[in-house]
Design a protein around this motif. Structure first.
Motif, short mmCIF file in Angstrom:
data_model
loop_
_atom_site.label_atom_id
_atom_site.label_comp_id
_atom_site.label_asym_id
_atom_site.label_seq_id
_atom_site.Cartn_x
_atom_site.Cartn_y
_atom_site.Cartn_z
N GLY A 129 20.99 77.78 67.86
CA GLY A 129 22.37 77.71 67.39
C GLY A 129 22.50 77.38 65.92
N GLY A 130 21.39 77.10 65.25
CA GLY A 130 21.46 76.81 63.83
C GLY A 130 21.79 78.05 63.02
N GLY A 131 22.04 77.84 61.74
CA GLY A 131 22.35 78.96 60.87
C GLY A 131 22.91 78.49 59.55
N LEU A 132 23.46 79.43 58.80
CA LEU A 132 24.05 79.15 57.50
C LEU A 132 25.57 79.10 57.64
CD1 LEU A 132 23.89 78.91 54.39
CD2 LEU A 132 23.93 81.42 54.31
N VAL A 133 26.16 78.04 57.14
CA VAL A 133 27.61 77.87 57.23
C VAL A 133 28.11 77.24 55.93
CG1 VAL A 133 27.43 75.60 58.33
CG2 VAL A 133 29.49 76.99 58.70
N GLN A 134 29.34 77.55 55.57
CA GLN A 134 29.93 76.93 54.39
C GLN A 134 30.42 75.52 54.70
OE1 GLN A 134 32.99 79.64 53.00
NE2 GLN A 134 31.56 80.60 51.57
N ALA A 135 30.48 74.71 53.67
CA ALA A 135 31.00 73.36 53.83
C ALA A 135 32.40 73.42 54.45
CB ALA A 135 31.06 72.65 52.48
N GLY A 136 32.63 72.52 55.40
CA GLY A 136 33.89 72.50 56.12
C GLY A 136 33.86 73.30 57.41
N GLY A 137 32.82 74.09 57.58
CA GLY A 137 32.70 74.92 58.77
C GLY A 137 32.12 74.19 59.96
N SER A 138 31.88 74.96 61.02
CA SER A 138 31.40 74.38 62.27
C SER A 138 30.22 75.18 62.83
CB SER A 138 32.52 74.38 63.32
OG SER A 138 33.61 73.60 62.92
N LEU A 139 29.40 74.48 63.58
CA LEU A 139 28.32 75.10 64.32
C LEU A 139 28.17 74.34 65.64
CD1 LEU A 139 25.38 75.73 61.79
CD2 LEU A 139 26.70 77.46 63.01
N ARG A 140 27.66 75.03 66.64
CA ARG A 140 27.37 74.39 67.91
C ARG A 140 25.91 74.60 68.26
NH1 ARG A 140 28.92 76.00 74.06
NH2 ARG A 140 29.28 73.90 74.91
N LEU A 141 25.18 73.53 68.34
CA LEU A 141 23.78 73.60 68.72
C LEU A 141 23.66 73.41 70.23
CD1 LEU A 141 22.10 71.42 65.94
CD2 LEU A 141 22.72 73.85 65.89
N SER A 142 22.69 74.08 70.80
CA SER A 142 22.39 73.94 72.22
C SER A 142 20.90 73.63 72.37
CB SER A 142 22.72 75.21 72.99
OG SER A 142 24.08 75.55 72.85
N CYS A 143 20.58 72.94 73.43
CA CYS A 143 19.18 72.65 73.72
C CYS A 143 18.99 72.75 75.23
CB CYS A 143 18.80 71.26 73.23
SG CYS A 143 17.12 70.76 73.65
N ALA A 144 18.22 73.74 75.64
CA ALA A 144 17.98 73.96 77.06
C ALA A 144 16.62 73.42 77.45
CB ALA A 144 18.07 75.45 77.37
N ALA A 145 16.60 72.70 78.55
CA ALA A 145 15.36 72.12 79.05
C ALA A 145 14.85 72.90 80.25
CB ALA A 145 15.58 70.66 79.44
N SER A 146 13.56 72.99 80.35
CA SER A 146 12.94 73.66 81.49
C SER A 146 11.69 72.89 81.89
CB SER A 146 12.59 75.10 81.14
OG SER A 146 11.68 75.15 80.06
N GLY A 147 11.29 73.07 83.12
CA GLY A 147 10.09 72.40 83.60
C GLY A 147 10.36 71.17 84.43
N ARG A 148 11.50 70.53 84.20
CA ARG A 148 11.91 69.40 85.02
C ARG A 148 13.39 69.19 84.75
NH1 ARG A 148 11.00 63.41 84.04
NH2 ARG A 148 13.17 63.48 84.69
N THR A 149 14.03 68.46 85.61
CA THR A 149 15.42 68.12 85.39
C THR A 149 15.51 66.86 84.55
OG1 THR A 149 17.51 67.56 86.46
CG2 THR A 149 15.52 66.81 87.54
N PHE A 150 16.51 66.79 83.68
CA PHE A 150 16.68 65.64 82.82
C PHE A 150 17.98 64.91 83.11
CE2 PHE A 150 13.09 65.71 80.12
CZ PHE A 150 12.71 67.03 79.96
N SER A 151 18.51 65.06 84.31
CA SER A 151 19.78 64.44 84.65
C SER A 151 19.69 62.91 84.61
CB SER A 151 20.25 64.89 86.03
OG SER A 151 19.30 64.57 87.02
N ASP A 152 18.48 62.37 84.74
CA ASP A 152 18.31 60.92 84.70
C ASP A 152 17.75 60.45 83.36
OD1 ASP A 152 15.09 60.60 86.42
OD2 ASP A 152 15.89 62.18 85.13
N TYR A 153 17.69 61.31 82.38
CA TYR A 153 17.19 61.01 81.06
C TYR A 153 18.33 60.98 80.05
CZ TYR A 153 12.09 61.12 81.49
OH TYR A 153 10.79 60.82 81.76
N ALA A 154 18.13 60.26 78.98
CA ALA A 154 19.00 60.36 77.82
C ALA A 154 18.58 61.59 77.01
CB ALA A 154 18.91 59.12 76.97
N LEU A 155 19.57 62.24 76.42
CA LEU A 155 19.32 63.41 75.58
C LEU A 155 19.86 63.12 74.19
CD1 LEU A 155 20.37 66.16 78.14
CD2 LEU A 155 18.05 65.43 77.56
N GLY A 156 19.09 63.47 73.19
CA GLY A 156 19.52 63.14 71.84
C GLY A 156 19.24 64.24 70.84
N TRP A 157 19.80 64.03 69.66
CA TRP A 157 19.58 64.93 68.52
C TRP A 157 19.12 64.09 67.33
CZ3 TRP A 157 19.69 70.17 68.75
CH2 TRP A 157 20.34 70.76 69.85
#
Length: 122
Positions: free
Chosen positions: A7-35
């Protein structure tokens, strides 16, 4: 176990972006997720975290501009970034860690994504 950020990219100041992070291999419902992010010539720094209960935490530098959320059914965490500034330019990494760890430190997380580059032009 794999975390993949996109979801990264080039954006002008004042703009918006939405990053996503998909997990695979196990469920993380009981884990904290961070950036985290690492800007040019800087150390990796905490950006935001959502606990397994849904509590959210933000670095002061992004509070009020960024919003973290998670979808446990999709094993995915999101970072909505609004009112972006040139100083937000960095490689953004997602991470997952068990509860009870220091939530603003990289040592609090066991799993890391590969990073996605966000560039904010002035």
């Amino acid at each position: 176990v794999q975390l993949q950020a996109f979801g990264g990219g080039l954006v002008q100041a004042g703009g918006s972006l939405r990053l996503s992070c998909a997990a695979s291999g196990r469920t993380f419902s009981d884990y904290a997720l961070g950036w985290f992010r690492q800007g040019p010539g800087k150390e990796r720094e905490f950006v935001s975290r959502v606990s397994w209960t849904g509590s959210t935490y933000y670095a002061d530098s992004v509070k009020g501009r960024f919003t973290i959320s998670r979808d446990n059914a999709k094993n995915t965490v999101y970072l909505q970034m609004d009112s972006l500034k040139p100083e937000d330019t960095a490689v953004y990494y997602c991470a997952a860690g068990p509860p009870g760890r220091p939530w603003s430190r990289a040592t609090g997380y066991d799993y890391w994504g590969q990073g996605t580059l966000v560039t904010v032009s002035s």
